[in-house]
Structure formats: structure tokens, C-alpha cells
Design a protein around this motif. Structure first.
Motif, PDB file in Angstrom:
ATOM      1  N   TYR A   1      35.365  33.127  46.854  1.00 31.09           N
ATOM      2  CA  TYR A   1      35.786  34.242  47.708  1.00 31.09           C
ATOM      3  C   TYR A   1      34.538  35.012  48.110  1.00 31.09           C
ATOM      4  N   GLN A   2      34.259  35.023  49.419  1.00 31.33           N
ATOM      5  CA  GLN A   2      33.077  35.691  49.951  1.00 31.33           C
ATOM      6  C   GLN A   2      31.810  35.272  49.197  1.00 31.33           C
ATOM      7  N   GLY A   3      31.702  33.978  48.941  1.00 28.79           N
ATOM      8  CA  GLY A   3      30.492  33.431  48.332  1.00 28.79           C
ATOM      9  C   GLY A   3      30.405  33.536  46.828  1.00 28.79           C
ATOM     10  N   GLU A   4      31.424  34.072  46.184  1.00 25.26           N
ATOM     11  CA  GLU A   4      31.408  34.204  44.731  1.00 25.26           C
ATOM     12  C   GLU A   4      32.519  33.372  44.108  1.00 25.26           C
ATOM     13  N   ALA A   5      32.272  32.869  42.900  1.00 30.30           N
ATOM     14  CA  ALA A   5      33.290  32.122  42.174  1.00 30.30           C
ATOM     15  C   ALA A   5      34.232  33.107  41.481  1.00 30.30           C
ATOM     16  N   ILE A   6      35.520  33.016  41.802  1.00 38.84           N
ATOM     17  CA  ILE A   6      36.485  33.923  41.184  1.00 38.84           C
ATOM     18  C   ILE A   6      37.378  33.212  40.167  1.00 38.84           C
ATOM     19  N   ALA A   7      37.316  31.877  40.114  1.00 32.39           N
ATOM     20  CA  ALA A   7      38.105  31.142  39.128  1.00 32.39           C
ATOM     21  C   ALA A   7      37.562  29.729  38.998  1.00 32.39           C
ATOM     22  N   PHE A   8      37.606  29.216  37.775  1.00 35.78           N
ATOM     23  CA  PHE A   8      37.205  27.831  37.506  1.00 35.78           C
ATOM     24  C   PHE A   8      38.034  27.336  36.339  1.00 35.78           C
ATOM     25  N   ASP A   9      38.951  26.389  36.610  1.00 39.11           N
ATOM     26  CA  ASP A   9      39.831  25.881  35.564  1.00 39.11           C
ATOM     27  C   ASP A   9      40.560  24.659  36.106  1.00 39.11           C
ATOM     28  N   SER A  10      41.488  24.129  35.326  1.00 32.86           N
ATOM     29  CA  SER A  10      42.289  22.998  35.787  1.00 32.86           C
ATOM     30  C   SER A  10      43.290  23.470  36.833  1.00 32.86           C
ATOM     31  N   PRO A  11      43.711  22.594  37.762  1.00 33.34           N
ATOM     32  CA  PRO A  11      44.715  22.995  38.751  1.00 33.34           C
ATOM     33  C   PRO A  11      45.997  23.504  38.099  1.00 33.34           C
ATOM     34  N   LYS A  12      46.430  22.862  37.019  1.00 33.70           N
ATOM     35  CA  LYS A  12      47.670  23.266  36.342  1.00 33.70           C
ATOM     36  C   LYS A  12      47.551  24.688  35.799  1.00 33.70           C
ATOM     37  N   HIS A  13      46.428  24.996  35.152  1.00 36.85           N
ATOM     38  CA  HIS A  13      46.253  26.326  34.581  1.00 36.85           C
ATOM     39  C   HIS A  13      46.187  27.381  35.687  1.00 36.85           C
ATOM     40  N   LEU A  14      45.467  27.098  36.750  1.00 40.64           N
ATOM     41  CA  LEU A  14      45.326  28.072  37.830  1.00 40.64           C
ATOM     42  C   LEU A  14      46.654  28.306  38.547  1.00 40.64           C
ATOM     43  N   TYR A  15      47.454  27.254  38.669  1.00 45.36           N
ATOM     44  CA  TYR A  15      48.772  27.393  39.294  1.00 45.36           C
ATOM     45  C   TYR A  15      49.698  28.244  38.430  1.00 45.36           C
ATOM     46  N   GLU A  16      49.686  27.987  37.138  1.00 51.20           N
ATOM     47  CA  GLU A  16      50.597  28.699  36.236  1.00 51.20           C
ATOM     48  C   GLU A  16      50.118  30.104  35.908  1.00 51.20           C
ATOM     49  N   HIS A  17      48.805  30.366  36.082  1.00 49.68           N
ATOM     50  CA  HIS A  17      48.233  31.673  35.764  1.00 49.68           C
ATOM     51  C   HIS A  17      47.398  32.189  36.940  1.00 49.68           C
ATOM     52  N   PRO A  18      48.018  32.377  38.110  1.00 55.84           N
ATOM     53  CA  PRO A  18      47.235  32.829  39.274  1.00 55.84           C
ATOM     54  C   PRO A  18      46.758  34.266  39.084  1.00 55.84           C
ATOM     55  N   LYS A  19      45.450  34.470  39.116  1.00 57.43           N
ATOM     56  CA  LYS A  19      44.903  35.809  38.904  1.00 57.43           C
ATOM     57  C   LYS A  19      45.090  36.716  40.110  1.00 57.43           C
TER      58      LYS A  19
END
Length: 334
Positions: free
Chosen positions: A208-226
Motif C-alpha cells: 500500500y503506497q509502497g509499503e508492505a502492510i501484510a505478509f502471510d499465507s492467503p488462507k490466514h490473510l483471508y480469515e484475518h483481514p486487517k
């Protein structure tokens, strides 16, 4: 291992990428997601050595990847990059394009390899056709096959299925990613389409705007959207104020996907149906709740103007509310 160590990059004064840091093992697939202009394509080009870093380091195993200050020709031999510009030879056949960099010492082996790659990208019917007569999607498949020809250790793909018809995308994705896993080829894919990668990626990096805001498995990111940016990559979503779904007075919102909302005989969530959208195996129902739109999935179309009640599983609410403790603040207005 591909290791990206706290890299910074700018085309001019403003930083395009800031403090990007991650690593993936050999044979893994990483998806890079984010809005247009977030830096996805730039990151791929840095991995390929097209630009010099302002700060930080990139390594593939023990080899440092360096830019044009150190290398006249970008891209190490063990890496291939397929951009959105295919750079093919238009006046030669599909076979000749794919076999361009293969050795001519054993012509039978060369042809076997070409035939194998033609089958992987499903271009058997046009194998002997000149590239200039192909569609954009067919050219994209030729570019993919040519990148695989010499079996790179790492493959960089920028929107690899963007020009390909939906009829071919499903089988092509499965064929390509299965081949990469079989050959233990590391893959980094920049995409805006969840279908390109969610079923196949080992990990995802959101920019997001050149910065990393999340890094994880697709399953984890889907189930825990920040935040809503991450949720929007996977599906339609709804945002509820914490005070709407819990007794807490805490400030913040929780994200609820449409399939996590169900009709109820009675509940505190009362709404009025606005419209039902047919979506294959379900209808996406749009209702008005607290003067804003909420969407949920239902097996049948609901009549416009109908008053309904809906419910949300308390365990889902608790799980999403807990994410707020460590949440990057990015929400649409509600």
C-alpha cells in the motif's frame, strides 16, 4: 532462498518502495498484491535487477542481485521475467519463439522440450502459426512458455493471465503452477486478481503506497483481514462499527464477508432489501442497514422493499474484533 532485506527505491525524490523485507524458500510461490501504483511491478523489476536500489539488498541464495550500475544486461541467468510487454518475434512461429534460447545440439531433444512447453500453455493448435496472427492471450502464453524453456530457478510474472480468456484461464493456471511445483521453481507473481493466485500461492505480500502492510499465507490473510484493502482482494465485504456488533464502546470496525451473514427470524440487525444480484450458485443481496449498504449471500432472490433480519456468528465477530489490536488503519468510510 530469495531474501529481500529492507529495500528502498525511488524513481525521483519521492520513495516508490519503502522498507520492503521478506524471504521465501526455493520452490515456493509468492503473490504480490495491492492497488494500481502500489509498487508491484517496480518490486518485480528490482528483483530482476532492472534498477539500482537506494538502500537494502536482494539475494538469491548467496548471489546478490544488482542493478545496471553493476550489470550491463539486467537479469541473472537463473531468473526469468515475464512483463506485460511480451517482447516476442512476430514473424516466426510459436515453436520458434519458445525454442529461441534452447540448444541446437540435439534437435530431437529440443523439439521434445518445445512440445512439452506448448502443451503446458495449451497452444498445440497454433504451434506452427506465426506470432503476429495470435490474440493477446495467446501471445501471453507464448511468453510464459519461452520463460520456462531453460528451466529457470526463479520466475517473475507480472499479471501473467491478464490477456487470457476466462475459458482458458482455469486450466492454464493449474497447469502452470503444477509444473512450477514439480520442477521446484520459485515464483513471484504480481496480480490484482485473486483467482490468479489464491489457490496456488504459499504466501502473499500486500503493498500500500509502497509499503508492505501484510505478509502471510492467503488462507490466514483471508480469515484475518486487517483492513478493507486486504479484504477487497478476496471478496465483497462489509464493515460494521464495533458498537454495532458488540457491547463494546471501543472505536473501530470489523470486516464481515457476505457469506458470513445469514437471514434470521429475528435479531437486532434489521434491514430493508434494495436489490438481489444473480451470481451463479447464489444471489448477492444488497440491503440498507443503518443508512448504508450491506451485502450477504442467499440461495434465493429477495423482493425489493422487503424487511428482513440478519445474523452474524458471534465467533466471527470476536475473531475479527481481535485483529484490531494490531491493525493497519485502512478503512472505507461507513
Amino acid at each position: 532462498m530469495l531474501k529481500v532485506n529492507n529495500i528502498y527505491f525511488s524513481y525521483n525524490r519521492a520513495l516508490t518502495l519503502k522498507n520492503i523485507d521478506f524471504s521465501i524458500a526455493k520452490g515456493e510461490c509468492l503473490a504480490i498484491a495491492g492497488e494500481s501504483g502500489s509498487g508491484k511491478s517496480t518490486l518485480l523489476k528490482l528483483l530482476y535487477g532492472e534498477y539500482d536500489l537506494n538502500r537494502g539488498f536482494i539475494f538469491w541464495n548467496k548471489h546478490q542481485i544488482l542493478g545496471p550500475e553493476y550489470n550491463l544486461i539486467p537479469g541473472p541467468d537463473y531468473m526469468k521475467y515475464v512483463s506485460q510487454e511480451f517482447d516476442l518475434m512476430p514473424f516466426t512461429s510459436v515453436e520458434n519463439n519458445i525454442g529461441k534460447f534452447l540448444s541446437n545440439e540435439d534437435l530431437n531433444e529440443k523439439q521434445r522440450r518445445i512440445d512439452e512447453l506448448v502443451a503446458i500453455v495449451e497452444l498445440q493448435e497454433v504451434a506452427k502459426t506465426k506470432v503476429k496472427y495470435l490474440s493477446g492471450g495467446q501471445k501471453q502464453r507464448v511468453a510464459l512458455a519461452r520463460a520456462l524453456a531453460k528451466e529457470p530457478e526463479i520466475l517473475l510474472l507480472d499479471e501473467p493471465f491478464s490477456h487470457i480468456d476466462n475459458l482458458k484461464k482455469q486450466s492454464l493456471r493449474r497447469s502452470l503452477y503444477s509444473y512450477l511445483k514439480q520442477q521446484n521453481i520459485t515464483c513471484v507473481v504480481a496480480t490484482h486478481d485473486k483467482h490468479d493466485i489464491v489457490s496456488f500461492a504459499d504466501s502473499m505480500l500486500f503493498l500500500y503506497q509502497g509499503e508492505a502492510i501484510a505478509f502471510d499465507s492467503p488462507k490466514h490473510l483471508y480469515e484475518h483481514p486487517k483492513n478493507s484493502l486486504i479484504a477487497s482482494f478476496f471478496d465483497e465485504f462489509n464493515e460494521f462499527k464495533i458498537s454495532e456488533v458488540t457491547d463494546s464502546k471501543k472505536f473501530g470496525v470489523v470486516i464481515i464477508y457476505p457469506h458470513e451473514i445469514e437471514l434470521a427470524q429475528s435479531s437486532n440487525f434489521k434491514a430493508v432489501v434494495k436489490q438481489s444480484f444473480f451470481n451463479g450458485d447464489h444471489f448477492l443481496v444488497n440491503v440498507s442497514f443503518n443508512n448504508r449498504n450491506v451485502y450477504f449471500k442467499h440461495t434465493k432472490s429477495l423482493k425489493s422493499g422487503q424487511q428482513i433480519c440478519f445474523k452474524i456468528d458471534e465467533n466471527i465477530i470476536k475473531k475479527r474484533a481481535s485483529i484490531l489490536e494490531d491493525s493497519f488503519e485502512f478503512h472505507s468510510s461507513i
